[in-house]
Design a protein around this motif. Structure first.
Motif, PDB file in Angstrom:
ATOM      1  N   HIS A  96       0.851  -1.186   0.000  1.00 45.58           N
ATOM      2  CA  HIS A  96       0.000   0.000   0.000  1.00 45.58           C
ATOM      3  C   HIS A  96       0.895   1.248   0.000  1.00 45.58           C
ATOM      4  N   ASN A  97       0.251   2.397  -0.069  1.00 43.79           N
ATOM      5  CA  ASN A  97       0.991   3.659   0.004  1.00 43.79           C
ATOM      6  C   ASN A  97       0.188   4.656   0.831  1.00 43.79           C
ATOM      7  N   LYS A  98       0.032   4.313   2.117  1.00 41.57           N
ATOM      8  CA  LYS A  98      -0.770   5.146   3.016  1.00 41.57           C
ATOM      9  C   LYS A  98      -0.081   6.459   3.348  1.00 41.57           C
ATOM     10  N   THR A  99       1.253   6.500   3.214  1.00 43.28           N
ATOM     11  CA  THR A  99       1.992   7.719   3.581  1.00 43.28           C
ATOM     12  C   THR A  99       2.275   8.611   2.381  1.00 43.28           C
ATOM     13  N   GLY A 100       1.979   8.111   1.185  1.00 42.36           N
ATOM     14  CA  GLY A 100       2.244   8.897  -0.009  1.00 42.36           C
ATOM     15  C   GLY A 100       3.720   8.982  -0.352  1.00 42.36           C
ATOM     16  N   SER A 101       4.528   8.061   0.166  1.00 46.21           N
ATOM     17  CA  SER A 101       5.968   8.061  -0.134  1.00 46.21           C
ATOM     18  C   SER A 101       6.210   7.461  -1.509  1.00 46.21           C
ATOM     19  N   GLU A 102       7.465   7.514  -1.960  1.00 42.95           N
ATOM     20  CA  GLU A 102       7.766   7.081  -3.330  1.00 42.95           C
ATOM     21  C   GLU A 102       7.493   5.600  -3.550  1.00 42.95           C
ATOM     22  N   PHE A 103       7.823   4.777  -2.554  1.00 47.58           N
ATOM     23  CA  PHE A 103       7.675   3.331  -2.732  1.00 47.58           C
ATOM     24  C   PHE A 103       6.644   2.712  -1.793  1.00 47.58           C
ATOM     25  N   GLY A 104       6.025   3.531  -0.962  1.00 49.13           N
ATOM     26  CA  GLY A 104       4.956   3.046  -0.116  1.00 49.13           C
ATOM     27  C   GLY A 104       5.429   2.127   0.987  1.00 49.13           C
ATOM     28  N   GLY A 106       3.714  -1.563   3.461  1.00 49.42           N
ATOM     29  CA  GLY A 106       2.974  -2.805   3.328  1.00 49.42           C
ATOM     30  C   GLY A 106       2.386  -3.258   4.641  1.00 49.42           C
ATOM     31  N   THR A 107       1.410  -4.143   4.552  1.00 48.19           N
ATOM     32  CA  THR A 107       0.798  -4.761   5.725  1.00 48.19           C
ATOM     33  C   THR A 107       0.965  -6.264   5.620  1.00 48.19           C
ATOM     34  N   THR A 128      13.730  -8.299   7.027  1.00 53.14           N
ATOM     35  CA  THR A 128      14.190  -8.065   5.661  1.00 53.14           C
ATOM     36  C   THR A 128      15.675  -7.720   5.808  1.00 53.14           C
ATOM     37  N   PRO A 129      16.415  -7.583   4.719  1.00 51.24           N
ATOM     38  CA  PRO A 129      17.823  -7.173   4.874  1.00 51.24           C
ATOM     39  C   PRO A 129      17.988  -5.799   5.519  1.00 51.24           C
ATOM     40  N   TYR A 130      16.883  -5.059   5.665  1.00 50.44           N
ATOM     41  CA  TYR A 130      16.969  -3.670   6.134  1.00 50.44           C
ATOM     42  C   TYR A 130      16.382  -3.471   7.534  1.00 50.44           C
ATOM     43  N   ARG A 131      15.727  -4.467   8.080  1.00 51.32           N
ATOM     44  CA  ARG A 131      15.096  -4.279   9.376  1.00 51.32           C
ATOM     45  C   ARG A 131      14.760  -5.637   9.991  1.00 51.32           C
ATOM     46  N   VAL A 132      14.613  -5.622  11.318  1.00 52.65           N
ATOM     47  CA  VAL A 132      14.150  -6.788  12.070  1.00 52.65           C
ATOM     48  C   VAL A 132      13.158  -6.298  13.109  1.00 52.65           C
ATOM     49  N   THR A 133      12.020  -6.988  13.239  1.00 50.44           N
ATOM     50  CA  THR A 133      11.053  -6.668  14.273  1.00 50.44           C
ATOM     51  C   THR A 133      10.458  -7.966  14.787  1.00 50.44           C
ATOM     52  N   TRP A 134       9.661  -7.879  15.826  1.00 50.45           N
ATOM     53  CA  TRP A 134       9.065  -9.083  16.398  1.00 50.45           C
ATOM     54  C   TRP A 134       7.657  -8.789  16.901  1.00 50.45           C
ATOM     55  N   PHE A 147       4.336  -2.132   7.972  1.00 49.62           N
ATOM     56  CA  PHE A 147       5.582  -1.534   7.494  1.00 49.62           C
ATOM     57  C   PHE A 147       5.173  -0.208   6.847  1.00 49.62           C
ATOM     58  N   LYS A 148       5.268   0.870   7.596  1.00 49.59           N
ATOM     59  CA  LYS A 148       4.724   2.140   7.125  1.00 49.59           C
ATOM     60  C   LYS A 148       5.374   2.597   5.825  1.00 49.59           C
ATOM     61  N   GLU A 149       6.689   2.475   5.765  1.00 53.99           N
ATOM     62  CA  GLU A 149       7.414   2.862   4.553  1.00 53.99           C
ATOM     63  C   GLU A 149       8.596   1.933   4.353  1.00 53.99           C
ATOM     64  N   TRP A 150       8.835   1.532   3.111  1.00 53.84           N
ATOM     65  CA  TRP A 150      10.022   0.748   2.795  1.00 53.84           C
ATOM     66  C   TRP A 150      11.249   1.657   2.779  1.00 53.84           C
ATOM     67  N   GLU A 151      12.400   1.072   3.106  1.00 53.57           N
ATOM     68  CA  GLU A 151      13.653   1.834   3.132  1.00 53.57           C
ATOM     69  C   GLU A 151      14.183   2.016   1.707  1.00 53.57           C
ATOM     70  N   GLY A 152      13.412   2.717   0.911  1.00 54.75           N
ATOM     71  CA  GLY A 152      13.833   3.001  -0.456  1.00 54.75           C
ATOM     72  C   GLY A 152      13.508   1.884  -1.428  1.00 54.75           C
ATOM     73  N   LYS A 153      13.961   2.057  -2.650  1.00 54.63           N
ATOM     74  CA  LYS A 153      13.642   1.134  -3.744  1.00 54.63           C
ATOM     75  C   LYS A 153      14.195  -0.256  -3.485  1.00 54.63           C
ATOM     76  N   ALA A 154      15.398  -0.321  -2.878  1.00 61.40           N
ATOM     77  CA  ALA A 154      16.047  -1.624  -2.695  1.00 61.40           C
ATOM     78  C   ALA A 154      15.201  -2.541  -1.816  1.00 61.40           C
ATOM     79  N   GLU A 155      14.701  -2.029  -0.677  1.00 68.66           N
ATOM     80  CA  GLU A 155      13.885  -2.886   0.190  1.00 68.66           C
ATOM     81  C   GLU A 155      12.554  -3.209  -0.476  1.00 68.66           C
ATOM     82  N   PHE A 156      11.965  -2.227  -1.161  1.00 71.08           N
ATOM     83  CA  PHE A 156      10.696  -2.467  -1.855  1.00 71.08           C
ATOM     84  C   PHE A 156      10.843  -3.596  -2.877  1.00 71.08           C
ATOM     85  N   GLU A 157      11.891  -3.533  -3.701  1.00 71.75           N
ATOM     86  CA  GLU A 157      12.110  -4.568  -4.713  1.00 71.75           C
ATOM     87  C   GLU A 157      12.403  -5.919  -4.061  1.00 71.75           C
ATOM     88  N   TYR A 158      13.164  -5.897  -2.961  1.00 69.85           N
ATOM     89  CA  TYR A 158      13.515  -7.158  -2.293  1.00 69.85           C
ATOM     90  C   TYR A 158      12.260  -7.834  -1.752  1.00 69.85           C
TER      91      TYR A 158
END
Length: 531
Positions: A96-104, A106-107, A128-134, A147-158
């Protein structure tokens, strides 16, 4: 005669526990009715003298390791699995893109059902390679992880292509906390910690700890120690004791540290060691006078080190180029301990080096955590080494993982690429304690004529002491060797309450590409010929 009756509180608690246990055993006969509680769930509510012995039998230190469930990348990629508490689970990803960021963002949807009791819960780690949560789940329904926003294109594509990795803590919340409690003493400098390390190695490796006759320290004559003689150390308490216990478990080595003896032109004995702690608290390579090194081990090393001297075979001693060995040792003196290649001597195969529930996915998750918490530390231990394997420079861990996938490879495969002895890191050549010694052996001619075909940075401590380099005639061992011990050892144990054992000792000739593809699974640690 003293009464043997139990205290009322203990007696009633045991009756209560027995009732719960019988209830759980009879559950399948009761038309699959769900228990209002499970015995394991209520154990912490019982008196300590009842609950802790049972908890200790149910949970063990390795229960803190998560189990890889799978990856979720889209609505069409629904993952299903059985949990520790909830037996029917599914997950899917909604972008999704609830924040209106470039890559949005996800839920992640996680639906849990069919709990085995009303009081259990499942604990998960998401990475993901960019974050860990529990998160943990107690209620039987659909849950979401944002996941409010992906850490740029790399995480979004991954995530779009590979997904979010899901790990289950098999022991649940209670078991994980109990396992953490069991891990903690491994690193404490106490009798409790020492017994915990001994118990872990006995249980998970089948190691033996038989008490030696006193004295537990040998009156060593330095005149009978020679250049190239190997020192194998096993530490069983404190910070290094806990670390070595885990290292032994994954590699199959019955020693966790090593050093080597050198004599100078005047006959003075020295010890060369990768992993000596200097005054600044840094672990470096050092060449120390024997008396200084030995005095430290006798009076200042609080890890309770057990030490064995492994004398070189006379034929190898005659071959040992002392001048070349000294040149190598002095060229490395003062350089940092070889953190860069420390883990790569252990991991040789896709799936044959990870004691369950450890696997490459868990390793990647742990690396991701460390990359977030201590990026400089992570870069020192694995980032540079992984860049070497990719032929890249300066990539951080997320970029490394993405690049490996882009090339059609995987992180699992990347870890198995053999370390090369001639790789130069940002702080110079990198050698762990054992690879430092074997590189010296290489320079001194002990691996000739096949030295160029062997990468000693691929050797563990076990791989070193099974080399057929050492004395095989007990009559040639020094008279003080194992003096007073009732057992006949093929090497000299010079310190330690417990008798050291080195399975496979002095049994294998070097061969081309040795130890580059060897599995190491406990408890047998079997290895195929020529691996």
């Amino acid at each position: 005669m003293a009464s043997s009756a139990m205290p009322p509180s203990l007696s009633s608690s045991l009756l209560f526990l027995t009732f719960l246990t019988l209830s759980s055993l009879l559950t399948p006969l009761a038309h699959g009715l769900k228990l209002p509680f499970h015995p394991k769930d209520v154990l912490p509510l019982l008196p300590r003298q009842v609950s802790w012995p049972i908890l200790n039998s149910l949970y063990k230190p390795i229960d803190i390791l998560p189990t890889f469930v799978g990856r979720v990348s889209s609505l069409d990629n629904t993952l299903e699995w059985k949990g520790a508490c909830f037996y029917k689970n599914s997950a899917w990803m909604e972008f999704h893109n609830k924040t209106g960021s470039e890559f949005g963002g996800g839920t992640l949807h996680i639906k849990v059902s069919k709990a085995h009791s009303w009081t259990c819960m499942d604990l998960y780690v998401f990475a993901t390679p960019y974050r860990v949560t529990w998160d943990y789940y107690f209620l039987e329904r659909e849950h979401t992880l944002e996941f409010k926003e992906w850490e740029g294109k790399a995480e979004f594509e991954y995530v779009k292509n590979k997904g979010v990795s899901i790990f289950l803590m098999e022991a649940g919340m209670l078991g994980t906390l109990q396992a953490l409690w069991d891990v903690f003493p491994l690193f404490t400098n106490t009798g409790w910690g020492e017994n915990s390390n001994i118990g872990f190695l006995e249980k998970h490796m089948g190691a033996s700890f038989n008490t030696r006759p006193q004295p537990w320290v040998t009156n060593v004559s330095v005149n009978e120690i020679h250049s190239g003689d190997f020192l194998a150390l096993s530490k069983i308490r404190g910070r290094w004791g806990g670390f070595e216990t885990l290292e032994k478990w994954v590699t199959g080595a019955y020693a966790g540290h090593s050093a080597v003896c050198l004599k100078d032109s005047e006959g003075k004995l020295w010890v060369a060691e990768s992993g000596h702690e200097n005054e600044e608290g840094e672990d470096i390579i050092a060449v120390l006078p024997w008396d200084e090194w030995w005095n430290f081990e006798l009076t200042k090393d609080d890890s309770n080190p057990h030490i064995a001297l492994l004398p070189l075979h006379p034929d190898l001693r005659a071959k040992f180029n002392e001048t070349a060995a000294w040149e190598y040792a002095l060229s490395m003196s003062g350089k940092p301990y070889g953190y860069h290649n420390m883990i790569f001597s252990w991991i040789d195969t896709i799936d044959g080096n990870y004691p369950p529930p450890l696997d490459a996915q868990v390793v990647a998750s742990v690396m991701t955590v460390w990359n977030q918490i201590q990026p400089d530390y992570a870069a020192n231990i694995w980032n540079e080494a992984l860049n070497k394997r990719l032929g890249t420079q300066g990539f951080d861990l997320p970029e490394i993982l993405v690049e490996a996938e882009r090339r059609g490879s995987s992180f699992d495969e990347l870890l198995t690429i053999p370390e090369q002895d001639d790789w130069i890191y940002s702080d110079g050549k990198s050698t762990s304690c054992v690879s430092f010694i074997l590189e010296m052996y290489k320079e001194a001619g002990l691996f000739d004529p096949i030295a160029s075909t062997i990468q000693v940075t691929e050797f563990t401590i076990k791989d070193a002491y099974i080399l057929q380099f050492f004395e095989n005639n007990s009559s040639r061992l020094p008279k003080w060797c194992n003096d007073g011990d009732t057992a006949t050892l093929p090497f000299c144990q010079i310190k330690g309450k417990y008798r050291m054992e080195l399975p496979g000792y002095n049994s294998m000739d070097p061969y081309t590409r040795m130890n580059e593809r060897c599995p190491s699974l406990p408890p047998k640690y079997s290895r195929p010929v020529g691996c």
